[in-house]
Design a protein around this motif. Structure first.
Motif, PDB file in Angstrom:
ATOM      1  N   VAL A 118      64.637 -44.960  -6.989  1.00  0.00           N
ATOM      2  CA  VAL A 118      65.185 -43.603  -6.365  1.00  0.00           C
ATOM      3  C   VAL A 118      64.303 -42.552  -5.979  1.00  0.00           C
ATOM      4  CG1 VAL A 118      66.441 -41.540  -7.455  1.00  0.00           C
ATOM      5  CG2 VAL A 118      67.132 -43.870  -7.983  1.00  0.00           C
ATOM      6  N   PHE A 119      62.933 -42.619  -6.632  1.00  0.00           N
ATOM      7  CA  PHE A 119      61.908 -41.511  -6.331  1.00  0.00           C
ATOM      8  C   PHE A 119      61.376 -41.948  -4.853  1.00  0.00           C
ATOM      9  CE2 PHE A 119      62.271 -39.730 -10.012  1.00  0.00           C
ATOM     10  CZ  PHE A 119      61.332 -38.796 -10.435  1.00  0.00           C
ATOM     11  N   ALA A 120      61.387 -43.083  -4.264  1.00  0.00           N
ATOM     12  CA  ALA A 120      61.042 -43.624  -3.078  1.00  0.00           C
ATOM     13  C   ALA A 120      61.841 -42.933  -2.133  1.00  0.00           C
ATOM     14  CB  ALA A 120      61.088 -45.136  -3.069  1.00  0.00           C
ATOM     15  N   ARG A 121      62.970 -42.480  -2.517  1.00  0.00           N
ATOM     16  CA  ARG A 121      63.891 -41.651  -1.401  1.00  0.00           C
ATOM     17  C   ARG A 121      63.585 -40.427  -1.001  1.00  0.00           C
ATOM     18  NH1 ARG A 121      66.426 -45.854  -3.713  1.00  0.00           N
ATOM     19  NH2 ARG A 121      67.718 -47.310  -1.878  1.00  0.00           N
ATOM     20  N   GLY A 122      62.752 -39.851  -1.932  1.00  0.00           N
ATOM     21  CA  GLY A 122      62.577 -38.382  -1.781  1.00  0.00           C
ATOM     22  C   GLY A 122      63.574 -37.440  -2.282  1.00  0.00           C
ATOM     23  N   PHE A 123      62.776 -36.309  -2.663  1.00  0.00           N
ATOM     24  CA  PHE A 123      63.567 -35.079  -3.247  1.00  0.00           C
ATOM     25  C   PHE A 123      62.694 -33.945  -3.114  1.00  0.00           C
ATOM     26  CE2 PHE A 123      61.947 -37.211  -6.766  1.00  0.00           C
ATOM     27  CZ  PHE A 123      61.523 -36.308  -7.480  1.00  0.00           C
ATOM     28  N   ALA A 124      63.251 -32.865  -3.400  1.00  0.00           N
ATOM     29  CA  ALA A 124      62.581 -31.585  -3.680  1.00  0.00           C
ATOM     30  C   ALA A 124      63.110 -30.600  -4.757  1.00  0.00           C
ATOM     31  CB  ALA A 124      62.680 -30.470  -2.400  1.00  0.00           C
TER      32      ALA A 124
END
Length: 239
Positions: free
Chosen positions: A183-189
């Motif tokens: 999930v973290f590999a897909r990115g977020f802010a």
């Protein structure tokens, strides 16, 4: 997409109203017993989150939502399973998932996994229905493990007054770590002290969220589809 923590009394009231409306539209087959106060406790003291298409959408436009709490805030809903070997603040119980648009529940699940990582959670606890319908299978496919035998859930009943059995399940260790990595590999802010999480829609679905498709790894798909294929009696409505 934005996952937003709901903190004001007005936001919590709207969350509750939207949840009840979503359940009614989807023909919820369970209800809280007359004596139970567990739902009220969760709504008043739990961490409530709503999913919005845009970061400036008002609370009335939340598409889906869920709540969770760590065991240092207040105890787990039922004393089984025994998770006292873990720091209480590192165990998160999830529930009360609801959605208006098909696919919105998947997106809320995606955001909840981001939260689990940011909060450095060591274990996630859920209570999916076992009887009269078995909703534990999607969680098992996602490497949640049974944490004891099924038991009668004392806080809810079927709409005709029948008993509901649940299967306590936990996700922790390597299985949780692998999911977080995906999930973290897909990115977020994040913004507003992590009360708001913005992420791109990871699923190639229509803007109306009418036809979800999940072309991602089996493990991630299984976890996030748990909300779409069933419901937890500690609050989950079909996504």
């Amino acid at each position: 997409m934005e996952l937003r923590q709901l903190t004001t009394e007005r936001e919590r009231r709207i969350f509750s109203e939207r949840m009840e409306e979503a359940r009614a539209k989807k023909g919820a087959r369970f209800r809280e017993t007359q004596r139970s106060k567990i739902g009220k406790i969760h709504l008043e003291y739990g961490l409530l989150y709503g999913l919005f298409e845009h970061d400036d959408d008002p609370p009335e436009q939340m598409m889906s939502g869920f709540l969770m709490h760590d065991l240092a805030s207040f105890p787990q809903s039922y004393p089984r399973p025994d998770l006292s070997h873990l720091p209480a603040r590192s165990v998160m119980e999830g529930g009360e998932l609801w959605s208006f648009a098909k696919g919105a529940g998947l997106l809320a699940q995606h955001g909840s996994i981001i939260l689990v990582g940011l909060m450095q959670v060591h274990a996630v606890l859920v209570y999916p229905t076992f009887k009269p319908c078995d909703q534990s299978v999607p969680y098992a496919r996602a490497n949640f493990v049974n944490a004891g035998d099924p038991f009668v859930w004392p806080y809810c009943e079927t709409t005709d007054g029948g008993k509901i059995w649940v299967q306590p399940m936990v996700l922790e260790g390597e299985a949780l770590a692998e999911l977080l990595h995906a999930v973290f590999a897909r990115g977020f802010a994040t913004s507003d002290s992590m009360r708001r999480i913005q992420f791109d829609n990871p699923f190639p679905i229509q803007p109306t969220l009418s036809r979800p498709a999940i072309p991602i790894g089996q493990r991630l798909a299984a976890v996030e589809s748990a909300a779409a294929h069933g419901h937890e009696v500690n609050g989950d409505a079909q996504a």
